[in-house]
Design an enzyme around this catalytic site. Sequence first.
Site, PDB file in Angstrom:
ATOM      1  N   ASP A  93       0.860  -1.182   0.000  1.00 30.87           N
ATOM      2  CA  ASP A  93       0.000   0.000   0.000  1.00 30.87           C
ATOM      3  C   ASP A  93       0.899   1.236   0.000  1.00 30.87           C
ATOM      4  OD1 ASP A  93       0.957   0.162   2.559  1.00 30.87           O
ATOM      5  OD2 ASP A  93      -0.954  -0.198   3.546  1.00 30.87           O
ATOM      6  N   ASP A 272      -7.916  -7.547  -0.009  1.00 34.72           N
ATOM      7  CA  ASP A 272      -7.015  -7.811   1.109  1.00 34.72           C
ATOM      8  C   ASP A 272      -7.744  -7.431   2.380  1.00 34.72           C
ATOM      9  OD1 ASP A 272      -6.667  -4.747   0.829  1.00 34.72           O
ATOM     10  OD2 ASP A 272      -5.692  -5.231   2.711  1.00 34.72           O
ATOM     11  N   CYS A 310     -13.157 -28.627   5.593  1.00 37.45           N
ATOM     12  CA  CYS A 310     -11.912 -27.935   5.251  1.00 37.45           C
ATOM     13  C   CYS A 310     -10.750 -28.929   5.225  1.00 37.45           C
ATOM     14  CB  CYS A 310     -11.642 -26.830   6.268  1.00 37.45           C
ATOM     15  SG  CYS A 310     -10.075 -25.978   6.041  1.00 37.45           S
ATOM     16  N   CYS A 312      -7.473 -28.075   5.465  1.00 37.41           N
ATOM     17  CA  CYS A 312      -6.237 -27.431   5.911  1.00 37.41           C
ATOM     18  C   CYS A 312      -5.524 -28.287   6.961  1.00 37.41           C
ATOM     19  CB  CYS A 312      -6.529 -26.033   6.456  1.00 37.41           C
ATOM     20  SG  CYS A 312      -7.047 -25.996   8.177  1.00 37.41           S
ATOM     21  N   CYS A 315      -7.380 -28.477  10.299  1.00 36.47           N
ATOM     22  CA  CYS A 315      -8.592 -29.299  10.307  1.00 36.47           C
ATOM     23  C   CYS A 315      -8.276 -30.782  10.081  1.00 36.47           C
ATOM     24  CB  CYS A 315      -9.585 -28.790   9.266  1.00 36.47           C
ATOM     25  SG  CYS A 315     -10.272 -27.179   9.736  1.00 36.47           S
ATOM     26  N   HIS A 341      -5.868 -22.121   9.526  1.00 37.59           N
ATOM     27  CA  HIS A 341      -7.205 -22.403   8.999  1.00 37.59           C
ATOM     28  C   HIS A 341      -7.796 -21.165   8.319  1.00 37.59           C
ATOM     29  CE1 HIS A 341     -11.392 -23.560   8.596  1.00 37.59           C
ATOM     30  NE2 HIS A 341     -11.686 -22.404   9.158  1.00 37.59           N
TER      31      HIS A 341
END
Length: 384
Positions: A93, A272, A310, A312, A315, A341
């Site tokens: 930014d 974002d 999920c 991930c 998980c 996660h």
Amino acid sequence: MPFSFHLEHRDGGTAARAGRITTAHGEVLTPAFMPVGTVGSVKTLAPDDLVEAGCDVLLGNTYHLSLRPGVETVAALGGLHRFMGWSGSILTDSGGFQVMSLTEFNKVTEDGVEFRSHLDGSKHFLTPEKAMRIQDGLGTDIAMSFDQLVELPAPAETVRDAVDRTLRWARRGLEERERLRGEGRGTMALFGINQGGTDAAERARCFAELGGMPFDGFALGGLWVGEGRRLGLEMVERDCAAFPEDRPRYLMGVGHPVDVLEAVARGVDMMDCVLPTRNARRGTVFVSTGRLVIRNAAYARDARPLDPECGCPTCRGFSRAYLRHLFVSNELLGMRLASVHAVHQILSLVRRARAAIAAGTFAAFRSEFLDRFHSNETLVRAAS
Ligand SMILES: [Zn+2]
């Protein structure tokens, strides 16, 4: 220049689109979500965790990095990519948002913004030219134009003046990038930021000029600052209709799954937000059925993962009961596993949206996701 954008698919029923950005650090598939690495780290996560989650672009904060460790230090250590061990793309930014929102003292003049550091009170002056030089020194792939943010609600005249100044600063940023290129630097892409708050006529007036400038992409600025989802999405719809098809569109500061999906449906390519990871560190995550508060006593003996749907690492390997135990015991691993996660959840959402756009099934994907997401939200809240 090593930056390009190719639009690959357009959804038939909505304004959703799928594309591909190429930078010197690889490809970014859009719609894309950028986790926020404020001071050069996505808190609690290492670059490998982000790669594993399918992340191809990160956001870095010019304001924070320029104060500490300083752009000279980052440049001396090979630029931000090498400094933080991240080989994917980086968008930075301009620092404009932080100097207006984080500092106790700030003064806007035509030349730039004078402010005191939130770290030690030292005085600094950020201009459109300096914002370009700092981002170039960090070695970013995509730089953002320095704009003037207005705190809403504000009188129409204040919004109008900020739009005019944003346009003058946008031109100065482009000119500075040209000077950098004359010095053999400035290879970064540069995005212009549309302003005007929630005043549709001001946003249209801003883009009538901004759209004629040679930016590589355009951002929707000044939104998701408390105006509410309905009004925010209305502005997104109007901006995206005005923005050119052939350049990426970036909606700043949006990370709630519903907002992300609705913004994609209106033609946004990049987003974002600190929301998913900040929430996770505080013990709240989004799952496919809504929002889950990890400390909830109802999970004390719950052997299920945070989200059974999920895939991930958190998980796959850990129960809600264990995560709750970590949070109740203030164990750092809890923050880390929840963050893993959170990043997977939001990146998986944009990835599935992209696949649905390509397959021509986005409308069905959107309504199924939203139905499911809203199904359990109140239940989880009620139990907490
Ligand atoms: Zn998960």
